[in-house]
Write an enzyme that holds these catalytic residues in place. Structure first.
Site, mmCIF file in Angstrom:
data_model
loop_
_atom_site.group_PDB
_atom_site.id
_atom_site.type_symbol
_atom_site.label_atom_id
_atom_site.label_comp_id
_atom_site.label_asym_id
_atom_site.label_seq_id
_atom_site.Cartn_x
_atom_site.Cartn_y
_atom_site.Cartn_z
ATOM 1 N N LYS A 5 -31.644 83.412 33.646
ATOM 2 C CA LYS A 5 -31.599 84.456 34.610
ATOM 3 C C LYS A 5 -31.111 84.050 35.787
ATOM 4 O O LYS A 5 -31.122 82.805 36.204
ATOM 5 C CB LYS A 5 -32.948 85.035 34.784
ATOM 6 C CG LYS A 5 -32.938 85.900 36.225
ATOM 7 C CD LYS A 5 -34.297 86.632 36.067
ATOM 8 C CE LYS A 5 -35.382 86.134 36.730
ATOM 9 N NZ LYS A 5 -35.017 85.771 38.334
ATOM 10 N N GLU A 52 -35.883 94.223 41.651
ATOM 11 C CA GLU A 52 -37.144 93.871 42.262
ATOM 12 C C GLU A 52 -37.152 94.634 43.531
ATOM 13 O O GLU A 52 -36.499 94.373 44.620
ATOM 14 C CB GLU A 52 -37.206 92.290 42.342
ATOM 15 C CG GLU A 52 -38.398 91.845 43.113
ATOM 16 C CD GLU A 52 -38.647 90.641 43.056
ATOM 17 O OE1 GLU A 52 -38.125 89.762 42.196
ATOM 18 O OE2 GLU A 52 -39.823 90.054 43.611
ATOM 19 N N ASP A 76 -38.660 80.864 38.032
ATOM 20 C CA ASP A 76 -38.939 80.053 39.391
ATOM 21 C C ASP A 76 -40.077 80.299 40.186
ATOM 22 O O ASP A 76 -40.683 79.422 41.170
ATOM 23 C CB ASP A 76 -37.616 79.865 40.119
ATOM 24 C CG ASP A 76 -37.187 81.018 41.029
ATOM 25 O OD1 ASP A 76 -37.869 81.877 40.959
ATOM 26 O OD2 ASP A 76 -36.166 80.819 41.558
ATOM 27 N N SER A 77 -40.678 81.479 40.179
ATOM 28 C CA SER A 77 -42.023 81.761 40.751
ATOM 29 C C SER A 77 -43.131 80.482 40.444
ATOM 30 O O SER A 77 -44.043 80.629 41.143
ATOM 31 C CB SER A 77 -42.682 82.986 40.135
ATOM 32 O OG SER A 77 -42.684 82.977 38.696
ATOM 33 N N ASP A 136 -35.036 80.534 34.297
ATOM 34 C CA ASP A 136 -34.565 80.928 35.563
ATOM 35 C C ASP A 136 -33.735 79.990 36.456
ATOM 36 O O ASP A 136 -34.313 78.954 36.632
ATOM 37 C CB ASP A 136 -36.044 81.468 36.711
ATOM 38 C CG ASP A 136 -35.631 82.637 37.472
ATOM 39 O OD1 ASP A 136 -34.798 82.941 37.417
ATOM 40 O OD2 ASP A 136 -36.539 82.746 37.840
ATOM 41 N N GLU A 170 -30.034 85.362 40.350
ATOM 42 C CA GLU A 170 -30.060 86.479 41.244
ATOM 43 C C GLU A 170 -28.837 86.686 41.699
ATOM 44 O O GLU A 170 -28.191 85.848 42.200
ATOM 45 C CB GLU A 170 -31.101 85.891 42.247
ATOM 46 C CG GLU A 170 -32.503 85.746 41.636
ATOM 47 C CD GLU A 170 -33.670 85.206 42.911
ATOM 48 O OE1 GLU A 170 -33.137 85.182 43.933
ATOM 49 O OE2 GLU A 170 -34.439 85.005 42.187
#
Ligand code: KIV
Length: 283
Positions: free
Chosen positions: A118, A187, A49-50, A88, A120
């Protein structure tokens, strides 16, 4: 008949940790970039999602939606036939309920055609990871400085420097391992803590700002190609594509203005008799 290309699986990724083989992961958001990365035999492509920042120009990843992710994942899937492709899950698409998390994870598999998702978080999302994995969808976890919580952290700050936060990261890593994640991104955490976690869990750890002792590394491709506005401390520029692209654009403009591009070689011909007839009709 073209040879069938074997796609990397989560078992291959687990084996890489067992065999002490480092895992290089890159992000991709479009077809041509995915194609290049895949041809280089990178085993995992993350559609991160960057893309909210590096492709769409937002300040952070929070405005990214499921529909945006699906659109970009589809392009990456068309470009990569070998790598394991991970989609993501965007902000708030797996937080509200387990059902929501499962439904959105399924969209990545069914609509976009990726092989894994993925998300978080650690202890707090372990129940969601477990239920998604139980449905047969592999999950890459992501702990430490998780960018979707940037407002909670108060910036891109290194996590796990104090006893309490270091212990929390160990607990998060264990929780996502237990929940069935096939790997975990660490991270922006201190490298010795990342090394300790790597030694104490069975699934591969993928570093981004977590040092060299993880099982693998992930970089935002735009950062490492020199295409981003800013290169974070944990990243390395392996090329300066902004400079190369800027020169190409300037050269193009210079040639158009000077009349040196396009030339006859870039043009198409018409039969003289046809042209004569068109001319005659004009006069
Ligand atoms: O969105 C992303 O690209 C990521 C990586 C930086 C791990 O989450």
């Amino acid at each position: 008949m073209a040879a069938l290309v074997k796609r990397i699986t989560v078992n291959d990724i687990r084996d890489m940790k067992q065999n002490g083989e480092k895992i290089a992961v890159l992000t991709a958001y479009d077809y041509p970039t995915a194609k290049i990365i895949d041809k280089c035999n990178i085993p995992i492509i993350l559609v991160g999602d960057s893309l909210g920042m590096v492709v769409l120009g937002y300040e952070n990843a929070l405005p990214v939606t499921m529909d945006i992710m699906i659109h970009h994942c589809k392009a990456v899937v068309r470009g990569a036939e070998h790598a394991l492709i991970v989609g993501d899950m965007p902000f708030m698409t797996y937080h509200i309920s387990v059902e929501d998390a499962m439904r959105n994870a399924a969209r990545f598999i069914q609509e976009a055609g990726v092989q894994a998702v993925k998300l978080e978080g650690g202890v707090t999302v372990a129940d969601k990871i477990k239920r998604i994995v139980d449905c047969g969808i592999p999950v890459m976890a992501h702990i430490g400085m998780t960018p979707q919580s940037i407002n909670q952290f108060g910036g891109h700050l290194v996590q796990g420097k104090k006893l309490e936060t270091a212990q929390k990261l160990v607990d998060d890593a264990k929780a996502v391992e237990q929940a069935g994640a096939f790997s975990v991104v660490l991270e922006c955490i201190p490298l010795r803590l990342a090394a300790l976690i790597t030694k104490n869990i069975s699934i591969p750890t993928i570093s981004i700002g977590a040092g060299p002792e993880c099982d693998g590394q992930v970089l935002v491709t735009n950062d490492m190609l020199g295409l981003s506005d800013f290169t974070p401390k944990h990243a390395k520029q392996f090329a300066k594509l902004t400079d190369i692209m800027t020169k190409a654009v300037m050269d193009y403009q210079t040639e158009v203005k000077a009349g040196t591009f396009p030339t006859k070689e870039n043009s198409f011909i018409i039969d003289s008799a046809v042209l004569e007839q068109v001319k005659n009709k004009l006069s």
